[in-house]
Write a protein that holds these residues in place. Structure first.
Motif, PDB file in Angstrom:
ATOM      1  N   GLY A 117      -1.173   3.653  -3.175  1.00 41.35           N
ATOM      2  CA  GLY A 117      -0.567   2.336  -2.970  1.00 41.35           C
ATOM      3  C   GLY A 117      -1.102   1.332  -3.973  1.00 41.35           C
ATOM      4  O   GLY A 117      -1.401   0.199  -3.625  1.00 41.35           O
ATOM      5  N   ARG A 141      -3.595  -3.429  -5.797  1.00 36.94           N
ATOM      6  CA  ARG A 141      -2.871  -2.946  -4.619  1.00 36.94           C
ATOM      7  C   ARG A 141      -1.412  -3.397  -4.692  1.00 36.94           C
ATOM      8  O   ARG A 141      -1.119  -4.493  -5.150  1.00 36.94           O
ATOM      9  CB  ARG A 141      -3.503  -3.492  -3.331  1.00 36.94           C
ATOM     10  N   ALA A 144       3.569   0.040  -0.181  1.00 33.83           N
ATOM     11  CA  ALA A 144       3.367   1.468   0.077  1.00 33.83           C
ATOM     12  C   ALA A 144       4.135   2.336  -0.920  1.00 33.83           C
ATOM     13  O   ALA A 144       5.304   2.118  -1.175  1.00 33.83           O
ATOM     14  CB  ALA A 144       3.794   1.800   1.501  1.00 33.83           C
ATOM     15  N   GLU A 145       3.462   3.298  -1.466  1.00 39.18           N
ATOM     16  CA  GLU A 145       4.001   4.313  -2.365  1.00 39.18           C
ATOM     17  C   GLU A 145       4.740   3.772  -3.583  1.00 39.18           C
ATOM     18  O   GLU A 145       5.936   3.998  -3.759  1.00 39.18           O
ATOM     19  CB  GLU A 145       4.922   5.268  -1.607  1.00 39.18           C
ATOM     20  N   ASN A 162       8.263   0.162  -4.730  1.00 38.55           N
ATOM     21  CA  ASN A 162       7.446   0.783  -3.683  1.00 38.55           C
ATOM     22  C   ASN A 162       8.363   1.450  -2.672  1.00 38.55           C
ATOM     23  O   ASN A 162       8.902   0.792  -1.784  1.00 38.55           O
ATOM     24  CB  ASN A 162       6.584  -0.289  -3.006  1.00 38.55           C
TER      25      ASN A 162
END
Length: 183
Positions: A117, A141, A144-145, A162
């Protein structure tokens, strides 16, 4: 018209905001770089890509001398000479890198790390064959993904799609930080 890489087309549904925002960001950035409006803009365009950017597990440097390739199996990227196919260096990055992009000045490489992430920012200190040197400068950061990452043609922004959160993260490359996330 610029399109997202095949990975985005396969993994991000065309109806999703992440797909639309990433596509719109690329098209707007490309249109802005296409016609310089002033001498200042024309000077900035000199450091711009002369080709469209897209997301891929493999990226070619702006001078066509280096290939950057993600290695998800060992969480690294390889930097390869295009003239001899010799690996200059393997650089450790985050967990499960999926794509890489290199800025138009060959100063930074950005790696989208899906399982972590995050985006790894690599500072390229010396892009010559004899003295090649690049180091991980920071890890940022994201949602997610992050699966795909592109750089605007003017080299000022990067965008990560993401897929796990259905969002797009925008990075200010001069400040080296995440500046927006849309979902």
């Amino acid at each position: 018209m610029h399109v997202l890489g095949w990975e985005a087309q396969r993994l991000i549904p065309r109806w999703s905001l992440a797909y639309s925002a990433a596509l719109a960001g690329l098209m707007v950035a490309s249109a802005a770089a296409a016609e310089p409006a002033s001498e200042e803009t024309a000077t900035a365009a000199a450091a711009a890509f002369n080709r469209s950017t897209y997301s891929s597990p493999i990226a070619l440097s702006a001078d066509d001398r280096l290939v950057w390739s993600v290695n998800p199996a060992d969480d690294s990227v390889s930097v390869i000479r295009t003239d001899t196919n010799a690996v200059l260096r393997r650089i450790p990055v985050g967990d499960e890198p999926q794509s890489v992009a290199v800025d138009p000045t060959n100063t930074f490489a950005f790696v989208a790390n899906a399982a972590a992430g995050s985006v790894t920012v690599i500072k390229i200190n010396n892009a010559t064959f004899a003295g090649f040197n690049a180091v991980v400068e920071k890890t940022i950061r994201t949602g997610a993904e992050p699966w795909n990452i592109v750089i605007s043609p003017d080299g000022k922004r990067a965008y990560a799609a993401n897929i796990g959160s259905g969002s797009v993260s925008a990075f200010d490359l001069e400040a080296g930080k995440l500046v927006a996330s849309a979902s």
